[in-house]
Design a protein around this motif. Structure first.
Motif, PDB file in Angstrom:
ATOM      1  N   LEU A  85       0.822  -1.201   0.000  1.00  0.00           N
ATOM      2  CA  LEU A  85       0.000   0.000   0.000  1.00  0.00           C
ATOM      3  C   LEU A  85       0.861   1.258   0.000  1.00  0.00           C
ATOM      4  N   HIS A  86       0.367   2.290  -0.677  1.00  0.00           N
ATOM      5  CA  HIS A  86       1.113   3.547  -0.768  1.00  0.00           C
ATOM      6  C   HIS A  86       0.919   4.374   0.501  1.00  0.00           C
ATOM      7  N   VAL A  87       2.024   4.806   1.092  1.00  0.00           N
ATOM      8  CA  VAL A  87       2.000   5.707   2.242  1.00  0.00           C
ATOM      9  C   VAL A  87       2.811   6.945   1.850  1.00  0.00           C
ATOM     10  N   ALA A  88       2.118   8.058   1.649  1.00  0.00           N
ATOM     11  CA  ALA A  88       2.782   9.287   1.220  1.00  0.00           C
ATOM     12  C   ALA A  88       3.678   9.834   2.322  1.00  0.00           C
ATOM     13  N   GLU A  89       4.681  10.595   1.919  1.00  0.00           N
ATOM     14  CA  GLU A  89       5.623  11.159   2.888  1.00  0.00           C
ATOM     15  C   GLU A  89       4.942  12.048   3.928  1.00  0.00           C
ATOM     16  N   PRO A  90       3.932  12.873   3.561  1.00  0.00           N
ATOM     17  CA  PRO A  90       3.220  13.645   4.592  1.00  0.00           C
ATOM     18  C   PRO A  90       2.520  12.769   5.622  1.00  0.00           C
ATOM     19  N   MET A  91       2.043  11.585   5.205  1.00  0.00           N
ATOM     20  CA  MET A  91       1.410  10.668   6.151  1.00  0.00           C
ATOM     21  C   MET A  91       2.449  10.080   7.104  1.00  0.00           C
ATOM     22  N   GLU A  92       3.637   9.793   6.586  1.00  0.00           N
ATOM     23  CA  GLU A  92       4.708   9.307   7.458  1.00  0.00           C
ATOM     24  C   GLU A  92       5.071  10.368   8.498  1.00  0.00           C
ATOM     25  N   GLN A  93       5.136  11.624   8.050  1.00  0.00           N
ATOM     26  CA  GLN A  93       5.435  12.712   8.970  1.00  0.00           C
ATOM     27  C   GLN A  93       4.327  12.859  10.015  1.00  0.00           C
ATOM     28  N   TYR A  94       3.091  12.671   9.599  1.00  0.00           N
ATOM     29  CA  TYR A  94       1.950  12.793  10.515  1.00  0.00           C
ATOM     30  C   TYR A  94       2.034  11.741  11.622  1.00  0.00           C
ATOM     31  N   MET A  95       2.308  10.499  11.259  1.00  0.00           N
ATOM     32  CA  MET A  95       2.401   9.432  12.255  1.00  0.00           C
ATOM     33  C   MET A  95       3.584   9.665  13.193  1.00  0.00           C
ATOM     34  N   ALA A  96       4.707  10.062  12.626  1.00  0.00           N
ATOM     35  CA  ALA A  96       5.883  10.315  13.458  1.00  0.00           C
ATOM     36  C   ALA A  96       5.645  11.496  14.401  1.00  0.00           C
ATOM     37  N   THR A  97       4.926  12.508  13.932  1.00  0.00           N
ATOM     38  CA  THR A  97       4.645  13.675  14.781  1.00  0.00           C
ATOM     39  C   THR A  97       3.714  13.296  15.923  1.00  0.00           C
ATOM     40  N   LEU A  98       2.723  12.448  15.657  1.00  0.00           N
ATOM     41  CA  LEU A  98       1.828  12.005  16.723  1.00  0.00           C
ATOM     42  C   LEU A  98       2.600  11.319  17.841  1.00  0.00           C
ATOM     43  N   VAL A  99       3.518  10.442  17.469  1.00  0.00           N
ATOM     44  CA  VAL A  99       4.304   9.729  18.468  1.00  0.00           C
ATOM     45  C   VAL A  99       5.272  10.682  19.164  1.00  0.00           C
TER      46      VAL A  99
ATOM     47  N   ALA B 217      -5.587   7.901  29.466  1.00  0.00           N
ATOM     48  CA  ALA B 217      -4.739   7.800  28.278  1.00  0.00           C
ATOM     49  C   ALA B 217      -5.553   8.074  27.017  1.00  0.00           C
ATOM     50  N   ASP B 218      -6.818   7.661  27.006  1.00  0.00           N
ATOM     51  CA  ASP B 218      -7.671   7.952  25.851  1.00  0.00           C
ATOM     52  C   ASP B 218      -7.903   9.449  25.705  1.00  0.00           C
ATOM     53  N   ASP B 219      -8.025  10.155  26.831  1.00  0.00           N
ATOM     54  CA  ASP B 219      -8.150  11.611  26.772  1.00  0.00           C
ATOM     55  C   ASP B 219      -6.883  12.230  26.170  1.00  0.00           C
ATOM     56  N   ALA B 220      -5.728  11.667  26.552  1.00  0.00           N
ATOM     57  CA  ALA B 220      -4.466  12.180  26.016  1.00  0.00           C
ATOM     58  C   ALA B 220      -4.387  11.961  24.517  1.00  0.00           C
ATOM     59  N   VAL B 221      -4.799  10.772  24.035  1.00  0.00           N
ATOM     60  CA  VAL B 221      -4.757  10.495  22.603  1.00  0.00           C
ATOM     61  C   VAL B 221      -5.707  11.427  21.855  1.00  0.00           C
ATOM     62  N   ALA B 222      -6.916  11.625  22.410  1.00  0.00           N
ATOM     63  CA  ALA B 222      -7.875  12.530  21.762  1.00  0.00           C
ATOM     64  C   ALA B 222      -7.316  13.944  21.667  1.00  0.00           C
ATOM     65  N   THR B 223      -6.645  14.392  22.731  1.00  0.00           N
ATOM     66  CA  THR B 223      -6.042  15.721  22.727  1.00  0.00           C
ATOM     67  C   THR B 223      -4.921  15.812  21.696  1.00  0.00           C
ATOM     68  N   LEU B 224      -4.112  14.746  21.613  1.00  0.00           N
ATOM     69  CA  LEU B 224      -3.039  14.708  20.619  1.00  0.00           C
ATOM     70  C   LEU B 224      -3.586  14.813  19.206  1.00  0.00           C
ATOM     71  N   LEU B 225      -4.642  14.061  18.921  1.00  0.00           N
ATOM     72  CA  LEU B 225      -5.227  14.088  17.584  1.00  0.00           C
ATOM     73  C   LEU B 225      -5.777  15.463  17.233  1.00  0.00           C
TER      74      LEU B 225
END
Length: 332
Positions: free
Chosen positions: A229-243, A318-326
């Motif tokens: 599956l294709h994962v664009a570079e902006p999507m990679e940056q998005y996942m890395a930024t979330l973490v 932790a779910d509140d933290a994830v929601a805030t992160l998103l």
């Protein structure tokens, strides 16, 4: 039928046995396609074990269930070398334990002491077990699905952070609605009637139908498609930024800076990528978009975030933290 239809058929077949847990079933299938281990948490009686058994029943795979108890030994899980006296002399032969199966249900994993829990680590991470200096490979299709009760305190051993990190997703099971509970009552009653007919069939009764099992090769073929599956570079940056936001919360929110004490490891980024690709594939797309990441982010991150005492005191989960992160991290 396409390969995607076959997997959707597996998901639908599991859903026939489980009422009101569509999200849980979808996470089980995502974990299967992503090749990861799952921690399933919920109160007793919410069909955690039933869901795993249903998936194993509709999949061409060996299923093993281990009931974790305080007196369990590591060799009860991994197997051990047994002394044999034969014509060729005395030899030690390895007898595989219940861990050597395709789908392993580690039921109530937090009831066993740390030494037993650690026996799973090598299998979960390396797909192998070392006993007596000899390494034994796990099957090509191997998945640990562990369950735990969130409210029990006495007689339990909380999983250490290192082991929690080995689980790709932490899935939570909630109560069904009133309407869904009525359907549960009817479903179990129908199963009881079917079992009675099978135990003592009457004249003219049709033989019980054996469920069609999906071949393991279909899972491997689906994994190959998901890997492409294709994962664009902006999507990679998005996942890395979330973490990264879990590690440097002050850069995103003052509240998160006070509430998050420990951020997620690189395993979180890898899990986000694999689970997001599996979710996109199930949705029929050949690329990953932000919705895929957001759908799997709670299960991937909730068990990898360490909260401060202040957060726990104020009921910030932790779910509140994830929601805030998103909400804080900009979309690509």
């Amino acid at each position: 039928m396409s390969l995607n239809d076959d997997i959707k058929g597996l998901e639908a077949a599991i859903g026939e046995s489980i009422i009101g847990q569509r999200d849980v079933i979808r996470r089980l299938v995502i974990g299967l396609l992503a090749g990861g281990n799952l921690l399933i948490e919920g109160l007793p009686g919410l069909a955690k074990t039933r869901a795993v058994k249903a998936m194993a029943r509709h999949l061409e795979a060996d299923f093993s269930r281990i009931q974790f108890t305080p007196d369990l030994l590591p060799s009860d899980v991994t197997g051990s070398e047994v002394y044999h006296q034969g014509e060729e002399g005395a030899v030690f032969r390895f007898h595989p334990g219940p861990l050597f199966a395709n789908l392993v249900l580690a039921d109530e994993i937090n009831r066993a002491p740390a030494k037993v829990q650690s026996a799973l680590l090598e299998a979960m991470e390396e797909r192998q077990v070392t006993v007596g200096g000899t390494t034994h490979k796990m099957p090509a299709l191997f998945m640990v699905l562990a369950t735990q009760n969130p409210i029990e305190q006495e007689g339990t051993y909380p999983l250490p952070e290192a082991q929690m990190d080995r689980f790709m997703m932490h899935v939570r099971v909630d109560y069904p609605s009133r309407e869904e509970e009525v359907q549960v009552i009817r479903l179990v009653r129908q199963e009881e009637q079917a079992n009675n007919r099978e135990a003592s069939p009457a004249a003219g009764d049709a033989p019980a139908q054996v469920p069609v099992a999906l071949a393991q090769e279909a899972i491997f073929a689906a994994r190959r498609e998901i890997a492409a599956l294709h994962v664009a570079e902006p999507m990679e940056q998005y996942m890395a930024t979330l973490v990264d936001a879990t590690r440097h919360p002050a850069d995103f929110s003052d509240d998160l800076a006070r509430y998050i004490e420990l951020g997620a490891s690189p395993r979180a980024s890898l899990a986000l990528d694999r689970c997001a690709r599996a979710h996109a594939w199930l949705e029929g797309r050949d690329y990953v978009d932000p919705v895929d990441v957001q759908q799997v982010a709670p299960e991937v991150l909730r068990h990898r975030i360490g909260l401060s005492f202040e957060a726990q005191g104020q009921g910030f989960s932790a779910d509140d933290a994830v929601a805030t992160l998103l909400g804080c991290v900009a979309l690509p």
